[in-house]
Write an enzyme that holds these catalytic residues in place. Structure first.
Site, PDB file in Angstrom:
ATOM      1  N   CYS A  74      44.709 -51.936  71.650  1.00  0.00           N
ATOM      2  CA  CYS A  74      43.788 -51.695  72.687  1.00  0.00           C
ATOM      3  C   CYS A  74      42.721 -50.647  72.103  1.00  0.00           C
ATOM      4  CB  CYS A  74      44.111 -51.242  73.986  1.00  0.00           C
ATOM      5  SG  CYS A  74      45.058 -52.701  74.780  1.00  0.00           S
ATOM      6  N   LYS A 117      40.128 -51.776  69.163  1.00  0.00           N
ATOM      7  CA  LYS A 117      39.289 -52.944  69.763  1.00  0.00           C
ATOM      8  C   LYS A 117      38.365 -52.223  70.709  1.00  0.00           C
ATOM      9  CE  LYS A 117      41.334 -55.774  72.794  1.00  0.00           C
ATOM     10  NZ  LYS A 117      40.712 -55.900  74.100  1.00  0.00           N
TER      11      LYS A 117
HETATM   12  C1  UDX Z   1      46.293 -47.832  75.718  1.00  0.00           C
HETATM   13  C2  UDX Z   1      46.095 -47.036  76.928  1.00  0.00           C
HETATM   14  O1  UDX Z   1      47.023 -46.010  76.927  1.00  0.00           O
HETATM   15  C3  UDX Z   1      46.262 -47.975  78.090  1.00  0.00           C
HETATM   16  O2  UDX Z   1      45.924 -47.379  79.317  1.00  0.00           O
HETATM   17  C4  UDX Z   1      45.316 -49.249  78.085  1.00  0.00           C
HETATM   18  O3  UDX Z   1      45.458 -50.252  79.256  1.00  0.00           O
HETATM   19  C5  UDX Z   1      45.589 -50.045  76.913  1.00  0.00           C
HETATM   20  O4  UDX Z   1      45.680 -49.075  75.658  1.00  0.00           O
HETATM   21  P1  UDX Z   1      48.526 -48.811  74.416  1.00  0.00           P
HETATM   22  O5  UDX Z   1      47.508 -48.793  73.134  1.00  0.00           O
HETATM   23  O6  UDX Z   1      49.705 -49.618  74.688  1.00  0.00           O
HETATM   24  O7  UDX Z   1      47.654 -48.175  75.815  1.00  0.00           O
HETATM   25  O8  UDX Z   1      49.338 -47.152  73.970  1.00  0.00           O
HETATM   26  P2  UDX Z   1      49.415 -45.872  74.046  1.00  0.00           P
HETATM   27  O9  UDX Z   1      50.320 -44.942  74.422  1.00  0.00           O
HETATM   28  O10 UDX Z   1      47.926 -45.105  74.741  1.00  0.00           O
HETATM   29  O11 UDX Z   1      48.893 -45.349  72.349  1.00  0.00           O
HETATM   30  C6  UDX Z   1      47.957 -45.920  71.655  1.00  0.00           C
HETATM   31  C7  UDX Z   1      47.902 -45.215  70.292  1.00  0.00           C
HETATM   32  O12 UDX Z   1      47.454 -43.962  70.319  1.00  0.00           O
HETATM   33  C8  UDX Z   1      49.302 -45.160  69.635  1.00  0.00           C
HETATM   34  O13 UDX Z   1      48.982 -45.656  68.279  1.00  0.00           O
HETATM   35  C9  UDX Z   1      49.898 -43.897  69.680  1.00  0.00           C
HETATM   36  O14 UDX Z   1      50.786 -43.677  68.533  1.00  0.00           O
HETATM   37  C10 UDX Z   1      48.607 -43.227  69.442  1.00  0.00           C
HETATM   38  N1  UDX Z   1      48.542 -41.925  70.248  1.00  0.00           N
HETATM   39  C11 UDX Z   1      48.971 -41.605  71.495  1.00  0.00           C
HETATM   40  C12 UDX Z   1      48.443 -40.746  69.565  1.00  0.00           C
HETATM   41  O15 UDX Z   1      48.341 -40.515  68.330  1.00  0.00           O
HETATM   42  N2  UDX Z   1      48.588 -39.457  70.163  1.00  0.00           N
HETATM   43  C13 UDX Z   1      48.840 -39.351  71.386  1.00  0.00           C
HETATM   44  O16 UDX Z   1      48.786 -38.255  71.821  1.00  0.00           O
HETATM   45  C14 UDX Z   1      48.929 -40.542  71.976  1.00  0.00           C
END
Ligand code: UDX
Length: 430
Positions: free
Chosen positions: A260, A263
């Site tokens: 997500c 992209k």
């Molecule tokens: C995200 C959005 O949170 C969600 O609302 C949307 O619908 C889809 O995209 P997702 O990609 O599944 O969800 O995961 P998320 O938990 O948001 O983490 C995304 C990335 O950010 C991961 O690689 C995670 O490791 C990273 N991340 C997250 C960080 O590096 N630091 C953080 O504090 C939180």
């Protein structure tokens, strides 16, 4: 309500099973025959906590069925959710061909009123194209409405997020569409924000891009802390205590990945360019995310001197914990950089190992973290699976060639590791 969900992927299948649990009658459609056969056999085609039980419940209660034919959904359901993928093109522009294909097939099957709902992540103004396609390809006297209902599901907690959203966003153009969407989400205890369609489409990209921006800001702070000798974990803790900022998605690491954020940020930048706006702040967030991976490789190099010919033990290949998904995983990106430097990789991941092996045949997949550490010059922890913070580090130290550990998510017990004699490397942690 009778609902059709078209696209049974990470979003569509959770949405379909979630609607069935709410008491709706749902048919989930996917063109992938294998995926539908897997679902009909009672299994789920990918790992997501709680999803298998939800799908099982739906099928047992005969509220959830599956098909490969969109026409089955159009015949059966009054509401049709489009949940197909919108992957990124080279240019950053989302590939909307699947949305167009599904819309065209819906149009050709339309005979009575249907509400068509965009749930796939689409750039603003896609709704205009969906309406245009429905109009030109359906019989003239057929009536339909369009709605936009973006999803905010996180992988690894998608089922929880479906039933406990912070908000439900719905873009509609008619009272009839509004009432149908109110009924569909009636039993979910969350505020529903009704907007026009374009605003609803924009909220999705705006939200995800802000979360990515927040993460990149934390990563930029980690680089500042590295240079001045401050501890970024303490800095973000202090910043996050401000109720206007909040600690969520403010944690530094090797960067964000997944299907997500990268992209959606690229799509939002492309959209901005297409309407003549130079989205500088978001460009900086994307650049910072790439820079953080290069920064991580240099930090690892500082711990082991020459990389060429060394074996590195990697713990964590998924883009984040609680998923088997390696799409745009920063862990996999860093493994590729290490391979390009001439390293040998021994890797372990609780869920994503096979997916990573399929993508990177040259890596050795190990059965557990200790097997991965055997004979390696350093241990690189790249995904913050909680169990990696509770390893027997004395045992790890004995089996590593060099007592070097890189904490790519700043979550390991720093003082304990240093007390054991490890060279502890992280991102902006003193
Ligand atoms: C995200 C959005 O949170 C969600 O609302 C949307 O619908 C889809 O995209 P997702 O990609 O599944 O969800 O995961 P998320 O938990 O948001 O983490 C995304 C990335 O950010 C991961 O690689 C995670 O490791 C990273 N991340 C997250 C960080 O590096 N630091 C953080 O504090 C939180």
């Amino acid at each position: 309500m009778k609902i059709g969900v078209i696209g049974a992927g990470h979003v569509g299948l959770v949405t379909a099973a979630g609607f069935a649990h709410l008491g709706h009658s749902v048919i989930a459609v996917d063109e992938d025959q294998t995926k539908i056969e897997t679902l009909l056999s009672g299994k789920t085609p990918f790992f997501e906590p709680g999803l298998a039980d939800l799908v099982c419940e739906g099928t047992e209660k005969k509220r959830l069925t599956f098909s490969t034919l969109i026409s089955d959904a159009v015949t059966f359901a009054e509401v049709l959710f489009i949940c197909v993928g919108t992957p990124q093109r080279e240019s950053g522009e989302p590939d909307l061909s699947a949305v167009e294909k599904v819309t065209s097939e819906i149009a050709r099957s339309l005979s009575d009123y249907r509400l068509i709902v965009e749930k796939s992540t689409v750039p603003v103004m896609t709704g205009e194209w969906v309406k245009y396609t429905l109009k030109v390809l359906s019989d003239k006297e057929v009536s339909f409405d369009l709605a936009a209902n973006p999803e905010f599901l996180r992988e690894g907690s998608a089922v929880y997020d479906f039933f406990h959203p912070d908000r439900i966003v719905v873009g509609v153009e008619t009272e009839r569409a509004r009432k149908i969407m109110e009924e569909i989400y009636h039993d979910i205890p969350a505020p529903i924000l009704f907007t026009d369609i374009k605003s609803a489409e924009l909220i999705k990209h705006a939200s995800n891009s802000f979360l990515a921006l927040k993460i990149s800001y934390a990563n930029a702070l980690s680089q500042l802390c590295e240079r001045v000798g401050a501890d970024v974990n303490l800095v973000v803790e202090g910043v996050g205590l401000d109720s206007r900022i909040g600690k969520a998605h403010l944690f530094p690491g090797i960067g964000y990945g997944g299907s997500c954020f990268p992209k959606d940020v690229a799509a939002f930048l492309h959209l901005a360019r297409s309407v003549g706006y130079d989205f500088k702040i978001l460009k900086a967030a994307a650049e910072t995310n790439e820079e953080q991976k290069r920064f991580s490789l240099e930090k690892i190099r500082k711990g082991v001197w020459n990389l060429k010919g060394k074996t590195m033990a990697v713990l964590g290949l998924a883009f984040k914990p609680d998923t088997d998904d390696i799409r745009e995983s920063p862990s996999v990106e860093i493994v590729k950089m290490l391979l390009a430097e001439g390293c040998f990789i021994r890797a372990y991941d609780p869920a994503a190992a096979q997916n990573a092996k399929d993508a990177l045949p040259e890596i050795t997949i190990c059965a557990d973290p200790y097997q991965a550490a055997k004979g390696a010059s350093a241990l690189l922890v790249l995904t913050d699976w909680p169990q990696f913070a509770k390893l027997d580090f004395e045992r790890i130290k004995d089996i590593l060639l060099m007592p070097v550990i890189f904490d790519g998510r700043n979550f390991l017990p720093k003082e304990h590791l240093r007390s054991l004699g490890f060279t502890y490397l992280a991102l902006g942690r003193t």
